[in-house]
Scaffold this motif. Sequence first.
Motif, PDB file in Angstrom:
ATOM      1  N   UNK A 155       9.239  -0.294 -12.280  1.00  0.00           N
ATOM      2  CA  UNK A 155       8.303   0.730 -12.737  1.00  0.00           C
ATOM      3  C   UNK A 155       6.959   0.525 -12.030  1.00  0.00           C
ATOM      4  N   UNK A 156       6.744  -0.681 -11.533  1.00  0.00           N
ATOM      5  CA  UNK A 156       5.502  -1.007 -10.842  1.00  0.00           C
ATOM      6  C   UNK A 156       5.704  -0.788  -9.332  1.00  0.00           C
ATOM      7  N   UNK A 157       5.052   0.255  -8.763  1.00  0.00           N
ATOM      8  CA  UNK A 157       5.287   0.576  -7.342  1.00  0.00           C
ATOM      9  C   UNK A 157       4.900  -0.573  -6.398  1.00  0.00           C
ATOM     10  N   UNK A 158       3.848  -1.324  -6.762  1.00  0.00           N
ATOM     11  CA  UNK A 158       3.436  -2.436  -5.888  1.00  0.00           C
ATOM     12  C   UNK A 158       4.550  -3.475  -5.825  1.00  0.00           C
ATOM     13  N   UNK A 159       5.132  -3.739  -6.986  1.00  0.00           N
ATOM     14  CA  UNK A 159       6.191  -4.738  -7.038  1.00  0.00           C
ATOM     15  C   UNK A 159       7.423  -4.246  -6.262  1.00  0.00           C
ATOM     16  N   UNK A 160       7.710  -2.964  -6.381  1.00  0.00           N
ATOM     17  CA  UNK A 160       8.843  -2.413  -5.628  1.00  0.00           C
ATOM     18  C   UNK A 160       8.608  -2.627  -4.138  1.00  0.00           C
ATOM     19  N   UNK A 161       7.366  -2.361  -3.702  1.00  0.00           N
ATOM     20  CA  UNK A 161       7.041  -2.541  -2.276  1.00  0.00           C
ATOM     21  C   UNK A 161       7.236  -3.993  -1.859  1.00  0.00           C
ATOM     22  N   UNK A 162       6.785  -4.921  -2.734  1.00  0.00           N
ATOM     23  CA  UNK A 162       6.938  -6.351  -2.420  1.00  0.00           C
ATOM     24  C   UNK A 162       8.432  -6.698  -2.306  1.00  0.00           C
ATOM     25  N   UNK A 163       9.223  -6.153  -3.240  1.00  0.00           N
ATOM     26  CA  UNK A 163      10.664  -6.435  -3.197  1.00  0.00           C
ATOM     27  C   UNK A 163      11.296  -5.887  -1.916  1.00  0.00           C
ATOM     28  N   UNK A 164      10.878  -4.688  -1.502  1.00  0.00           N
ATOM     29  CA  UNK A 164      11.478  -4.096  -0.289  1.00  0.00           C
ATOM     30  C   UNK A 164      11.106  -4.928   0.944  1.00  0.00           C
ATOM     31  N   UNK A 165       9.856  -5.416   0.986  1.00  0.00           N
ATOM     32  CA  UNK A 165       9.446  -6.292   2.098  1.00  0.00           C
ATOM     33  C   UNK A 165      10.294  -7.565   2.069  1.00  0.00           C
ATOM     34  N   UNK A 166      10.519  -8.053   0.862  1.00  0.00           N
ATOM     35  CA  UNK A 166      11.349  -9.259   0.689  1.00  0.00           C
ATOM     36  C   UNK A 166      12.760  -9.012   1.214  1.00  0.00           C
ATOM     37  N   UNK A 167      13.335  -7.851   0.846  1.00  0.00           N
ATOM     38  CA  UNK A 167      14.680  -7.521   1.319  1.00  0.00           C
ATOM     39  C   UNK A 167      14.701  -7.443   2.851  1.00  0.00           C
ATOM     40  N   UNK A 168      13.624  -6.882   3.436  1.00  0.00           N
ATOM     41  CA  UNK A 168      13.556  -6.764   4.899  1.00  0.00           C
ATOM     42  C   UNK A 168      13.537  -8.160   5.533  1.00  0.00           C
ATOM     43  N   UNK A 169      12.782  -9.088   4.908  1.00  0.00           N
ATOM     44  CA  UNK A 169      12.720 -10.460   5.440  1.00  0.00           C
ATOM     45  C   UNK A 169      14.096 -11.111   5.374  1.00  0.00           C
ATOM     46  N   UNK A 170      14.812 -10.888   4.253  1.00  0.00           N
ATOM     47  CA  UNK A 170      16.169 -11.457   4.125  1.00  0.00           C
ATOM     48  C   UNK A 170      17.079 -10.845   5.188  1.00  0.00           C
ATOM     49  N   UNK A 171      16.920  -9.524   5.414  1.00  0.00           N
ATOM     50  CA  UNK A 171      17.748  -8.850   6.426  1.00  0.00           C
ATOM     51  C   UNK A 171      17.533  -9.487   7.799  1.00  0.00           C
ATOM     52  N   UNK A 172      16.268  -9.654   8.180  1.00  0.00           N
ATOM     53  CA  UNK A 172      15.966 -10.275   9.472  1.00  0.00           C
ATOM     54  C   UNK A 172      16.577 -11.678   9.540  1.00  0.00           C
TER      55      UNK A 172
END
Lengths: 230, 252
Positions: A155-172
Motif C-alpha cells: 500500500x506504500x508506493x515508496x516501499x513498492x519501489x524499494x522492493x522492485x529495485x530489490x527484485x532488479x538487483x536479485x535479477x542482475x
Amino acid sequence: MWLTQSSIGRKVIMSVTGIALILFLTFHGCMNLVALFSRDAYNTICEMLGANWYAVAATVGLGALVVLHFVYAFILTLQNRRARGASRYAVTDRPGKVEWASQNMFVLGVIVVLGLLLHLWDFWYNMMFQELIGATGQAHHLAADGYHWIEQTFANPCKTAVYVVWFAAIWFHLTHGFWSALQTLGLNGKIWFNRWKVIGNVYVTLLMLMFVVVAIYFAACGGACCTGCC
Amino acid sequence: MAKNISFTIKYWKQNGPKDKGHFEQREMKNIPDDTSFLEMLDILNEELINDGKEPFVFDHDCREGICGMCSLYINGTPHGKTATGATTCQLYMRRFNDGDVITVEPWRSAAFPVIKDCMVDRSAFDKIQAAGGYVTVRTGQPQDANAILIPKQDADEAMDCATCIGCGACVAACKNGSAMLYVSSKVSQFALLPQGRPEAAKRAKAMVAKMDELGFGNCTNTRACEAVCPKNESIANIARLNREFIKAKLAD
C-alpha cells in the motif's frame, strides 16, 4: 577440508548454496502467485508455514544457506582484493563479453541482503516471529494473515519501489549467478555455455517477474481486485 | 598505404616491487604506422638514451607472438586491443590514431611483482607448471606413435589448450588476480589425452594447491581472461579444471 581450504572448494560452497537459494526463490515465487487468486488459499499456506517444527527447521536451514553464501562471498572478495594487489590500473577497458553483473556480484549481494532485512522486518517479524514468541491478541491473529501483510506492505508506493529495485538487483545477481554456479561445478563447456546462459536468463527473468507481478498488483489495487472476484 | 602518426605516450616507471611508481610521458613524432608497438618502444628508448635519460624497461623476446614474454597493459587492455587476440609484439601502430594518448602499464597483480618499470616477475607460473604440469615418462623403449589412438577432435582441443604461452594476460585482466585460465589450460592439455589421464587427479590437485599457495585469487567467472587471451583460450577449460579437481577430491 578441501571445501574450505582450496579456491575451487570455496567456490563450490558459493555455487551449491546459490543453487539452493534459487530453488527456494522458485518455491517462494510460486507461493506468492496464489495471493493473486485467493486470500484464503494464500493464508492457508501461511498457516502451514507458521511456527510448525518443519517450517522453523526449514527457516533455520535457509538462514544458514544465506549466512554461508554471504560469509564466503566476503572471504572470497577479501582474498581477491589481496590477490589483485595494492596498485590499480590508471586506464581500464571492460571487454564486451564481460557482463556488468559479473564484476559487481558482491555489491549486488549487499543490496540483496539489505533488501532481505527489510523483507524480514515487513513479513517474518510480523508472522513466524510473533508465533514463536507466543504473541497474543491482534498480533497473534495477524500472524497467519500473510495476505494482510502483503496489502499493508505494498500500500506504500515508496516501499513498492524499494522492493522492485530489490527484485532488479536479485535479477542482475542471478543472471550471472545461474551459469556461474554451474560453471564452478564443472557442468559447462563450449557448447553448454550458451545453452546455460539462455536457460538461466529465461528462468531468472520468469522467476523475478513472479515477484514483480505480485508487488505491482497489490500496489495498484491493494488486493481489492482479488476480493472482488473471489 | 603507410602513414606517419604522432601521439603522446604515458609509460610506467617503477624501481622494483617496493617503489610506488609513477607515469612519465613523451611526445612521439612521425612514427610510421607499420611500426610494431615494441619497435615504437625501441624508438622511445633510443630517444631517451640520446637525451641522457634512463631507458624504459619492458619484457620481450621472440617478437613472433609465440614466447609469451611481452606483457604490456596498453590503454586498459592486456597486450592492447587487436581484432582476434595477439601478444603485444604483434600489435602495430596502425591500431592507433594521430593525437592519441597511449597509456602503458605493467601487469598489476600481487603474484606478479614489478621487477622494473613494466617488467614483472612471472615465475609464479613456472612454479605452478613444475607442481604437476607434465607427464611422467619412464625411460625405455620408444612407443609406436599409433599405439594409443586419439580422436582428432581431442588431439585438436588438447593442442588448443597447449597453445597457452603463459604470458599472464589472464591474471592481468582479472579483477580477482586469478590464474584459473592459465592453470586450466595447462591441466586440460593433458587431461584431454589418454597419456595424461593416469596422473590427471594428482595434477589437478597439485597445480590448484600451488596456485592458491602463490596468492592468486578465486575465479568469479567474469570472462575477462578469455576476452584478452592472445591465444583465445576458452573458459570451458576452467569448467574442465573444476570438474577434474572436484572429482579428484571426492575420490580421495
